[in-house]
Structures are given as C-alpha cells and as structure tokens.
Design a protein around this motif. Structure first.
Motif, PDB file in Angstrom:
ATOM      1  N   ILE A  16       0.837  -1.204   0.000  1.00 51.02           N
ATOM      2  CA  ILE A  16       0.000   0.000   0.000  1.00 51.02           C
ATOM      3  C   ILE A  16       0.868   1.249   0.000  1.00 51.02           C
ATOM      4  N   ILE A  17       0.477   2.186  -0.859  1.00 50.71           N
ATOM      5  CA  ILE A  17       1.155   3.480  -0.864  1.00 50.71           C
ATOM      6  C   ILE A  17       0.123   4.580  -1.110  1.00 50.71           C
ATOM      7  N   LEU A  18       0.203   5.617  -0.318  1.00 50.47           N
ATOM      8  CA  LEU A  18      -0.701   6.755  -0.404  1.00 50.47           C
ATOM      9  C   LEU A  18       0.063   7.919  -1.038  1.00 50.47           C
ATOM     10  N   PHE A  19      -0.525   8.509  -2.078  1.00 56.42           N
ATOM     11  CA  PHE A  19       0.087   9.639  -2.766  1.00 56.42           C
ATOM     12  C   PHE A  19      -0.776  10.877  -2.585  1.00 56.42           C
ATOM     13  N   LYS A  20      -0.127  12.008  -2.339  1.00 58.70           N
ATOM     14  CA  LYS A  20      -0.859  13.271  -2.311  1.00 58.70           C
ATOM     15  C   LYS A  20      -0.386  14.128  -3.486  1.00 58.70           C
ATOM     16  N   ASP A  21      -1.204  15.063  -3.853  1.00 59.27           N
ATOM     17  CA  ASP A  21      -0.893  16.004  -4.934  1.00 59.27           C
ATOM     18  C   ASP A  21      -0.513  15.299  -6.236  1.00 59.27           C
ATOM     19  N   VAL A  22      -1.329  14.327  -6.631  1.00 58.44           N
ATOM     20  CA  VAL A  22      -1.091  13.580  -7.859  1.00 58.44           C
ATOM     21  C   VAL A  22      -1.491  14.438  -9.061  1.00 58.44           C
ATOM     22  N   THR A  23      -0.625  14.451 -10.076  1.00 61.30           N
ATOM     23  CA  THR A  23      -0.884  15.277 -11.262  1.00 61.30           C
ATOM     24  C   THR A  23      -1.230  14.452 -12.505  1.00 61.30           C
ATOM     25  N   ASN A  24      -1.141  13.136 -12.435  1.00 59.00           N
ATOM     26  CA  ASN A  24      -1.421  12.323 -13.625  1.00 59.00           C
ATOM     27  C   ASN A  24      -2.528  11.292 -13.391  1.00 59.00           C
ATOM     28  N   ALA A  25      -3.540  11.678 -12.646  1.00 60.73           N
ATOM     29  CA  ALA A  25      -4.654  10.766 -12.367  1.00 60.73           C
ATOM     30  C   ALA A  25      -5.352  10.328 -13.649  1.00 60.73           C
ATOM     31  N   ALA A  26      -5.476  11.219 -14.617  1.00 65.67           N
ATOM     32  CA  ALA A  26      -6.135  10.864 -15.881  1.00 65.67           C
ATOM     33  C   ALA A  26      -5.372   9.741 -16.587  1.00 65.67           C
ATOM     34  N   PHE A  27      -4.051   9.797 -16.562  1.00 67.25           N
ATOM     35  CA  PHE A  27      -3.229   8.736 -17.160  1.00 67.25           C
ATOM     36  C   PHE A  27      -3.461   7.401 -16.448  1.00 67.25           C
ATOM     37  N   LEU A  28      -3.465   7.419 -15.135  1.00 63.82           N
ATOM     38  CA  LEU A  28      -3.664   6.189 -14.362  1.00 63.82           C
ATOM     39  C   LEU A  28      -5.041   5.596 -14.647  1.00 63.82           C
ATOM     40  N   ARG A  29      -6.042   6.440 -14.693  1.00 68.11           N
ATOM     41  CA  ARG A  29      -7.403   5.974 -15.005  1.00 68.11           C
ATOM     42  C   ARG A  29      -7.450   5.356 -16.392  1.00 68.11           C
ATOM     43  N   GLN A  30      -6.783   5.989 -17.342  1.00 68.72           N
ATOM     44  CA  GLN A  30      -6.777   5.464 -18.713  1.00 68.72           C
ATOM     45  C   GLN A  30      -6.116   4.088 -18.769  1.00 68.72           C
ATOM     46  N   GLN A  31      -5.061   3.877 -17.998  1.00 61.59           N
ATOM     47  CA  GLN A  31      -4.396   2.572 -17.972  1.00 61.59           C
ATOM     48  C   GLN A  31      -5.340   1.495 -17.452  1.00 61.59           C
ATOM     49  N   LEU A  32      -6.112   1.837 -16.448  1.00 61.26           N
ATOM     50  CA  LEU A  32      -7.089   0.888 -15.904  1.00 61.26           C
ATOM     51  C   LEU A  32      -8.183   0.579 -16.925  1.00 61.26           C
ATOM     52  N   LEU A  33      -8.703   1.617 -17.550  1.00 58.63           N
ATOM     53  CA  LEU A  33      -9.779   1.431 -18.534  1.00 58.63           C
ATOM     54  C   LEU A  33      -9.300   0.636 -19.747  1.00 58.63           C
ATOM     55  N   ALA A  34      -8.022   0.786 -20.090  1.00 57.81           N
ATOM     56  CA  ALA A  34      -7.460   0.058 -21.228  1.00 57.81           C
ATOM     57  C   ALA A  34      -7.142  -1.396 -20.872  1.00 57.81           C
ATOM     58  N   GLY A  35      -7.229  -1.734 -19.591  1.00 57.06           N
ATOM     59  CA  GLY A  35      -6.931  -3.104 -19.158  1.00 57.06           C
ATOM     60  C   GLY A  35      -5.445  -3.418 -19.149  1.00 57.06           C
ATOM     61  N   ASN A  36      -4.611  -2.397 -19.006  1.00 59.55           N
ATOM     62  CA  ASN A  36      -3.164  -2.582 -18.969  1.00 59.55           C
ATOM     63  C   ASN A  36      -2.792  -3.369 -17.708  1.00 59.55           C
ATOM     64  N   THR A  37      -2.351  -4.601 -17.878  1.00 62.86           N
ATOM     65  CA  THR A  37      -2.057  -5.462 -16.720  1.00 62.86           C
ATOM     66  C   THR A  37      -0.878  -4.967 -15.890  1.00 62.86           C
TER      67      THR A  37
END
Length: 174
Positions: A16-37
């Motif tokens: 587990i890791i907690l991040f604050k002040d993340v600037t690339n949330a859209a990129f991370l969401r896109q990776q999940l939606l694309a099914g990137n393992t």
C-alpha cells in the motif's frame, strides 16, 4: 510504501502506498480502462476514504470473495474498489471510489507480488508525493462534501461515521 499482513490472511500481503498532490490521475485511469495489466492495482480516490479500517475492511472482503469464488468484478483489485460501496452497483462504485480524471490524492493497493518491483513501478508512474498510510493523512485528504454525498451521513463524529460505513459495506449482499 508499506506491506500490511492481515492476521487472518497472511498468504496475501498488501502493498500500500498513499500519494498526495497527484498530477497524472487521468493517465492512471486510462491505464485501468485500457486493461493494462502493468497497472493492475486498486487505485482509490483518497478524498472519499474515511479511515485505514474502512480500507482494510474492503480489502478483506475482496480477498475473501476471491477465495470463495464470489467476486463480481474481474480481479481482486477491482473487487477492492467495489467492496467500498454499500450497494451492488459496480459502475457506481468505480465512479465514487476509483481514481478519477481529477483525483488529487490516490491510494494504491496491490495484493501479493514483489515489494521492490511494485514500489519501483508505482514511484515511476504515479506523479505525486508518497506519504504514510494512516488516518491522519487520510483526514487531511478528505473532501467533506464528497463524504457526505457518498455516504449520506450527517454525523460529525469520525467513529460513528466509520461504524456506519463499515457496517454498510459488511451488510452488502447479505
């Protein structure tokens, strides 16, 4: 990053890791939606998390459902996001608790795997500042208006709110 072993599930270490002040949330969401393992994590919007207890209760529920063959989503990480909700609407769970395009604070959870590789991958790919995973940090990241809307709670007591939310999560599907 830290590793947590649930006493009753030591064979499933949680990284587990907690991040604050993340600037690339859209990129991370896109990776999940694309099914990137490579991005098979539970990425949670920390602004709607009440406590570490709530998060660990959701993780326990997801792992238990995986072990019993009762998962309603595609993997244990998406099941963690689903387990945070008090209802059975999977898409609503992802919209409310999963990483969003504009999420500023993100909790990343990986069940199992190599600590060093996971830590390296997350630190390389999440543009944010790692902070300790504890109730104090989560409290600083919370969005009160989102919390009231998501959980439909009026109480100002953190203990009462946590009991209500964890109880609702536990009763889902029973």
């Amino acid at each position: 990053m830290e590793t947590i072993l649930l006493p009753h599930l030591p064979q499933y270490p949680l990284h587990i890791i907690l991040f604050k002040d993340v600037t690339n949330a859209a990129f991370l969401r896109q990776q999940l939606l694309a099914g990137n393992t490579d991005f098979e994590y539970a990425f949670l919007d920390a602004s709607v998390l009440l406590s570490t207890t709530q998060v660990l209760a959701a993780v326990f529920r997801a792992i238990n459902d995986m072990m019993q063959g009762r998962m309603k989503s595609r993997n244990v990480h998406s099941e963690i996001v689903f387990s945070l909700s008090a209802n059975n609407n999977i898409s609503e769970s992802f919209r409310r608790f999963g990483v969003g395009e504009t999420s500023q604070h993100i909790l990343a959870i990986k069940v199992g795997g190599d600590f060093t590789k996971i830590e390296h991958h997350l630190l390389k790919n999440v543009e944010g500042t790692p902070v300790p995973f504890n109730d104090e940090q989560l409290a600083e990241m919370q969005d009160e208006s989102k919390l009231r809307k998501v959980y439909r709670i009026d109480t100002t007591s953190r203990t009462e709110a946590e009991a209500f939310v964890v109880g609702s999560m536990a009763l889902k599907g029973s």
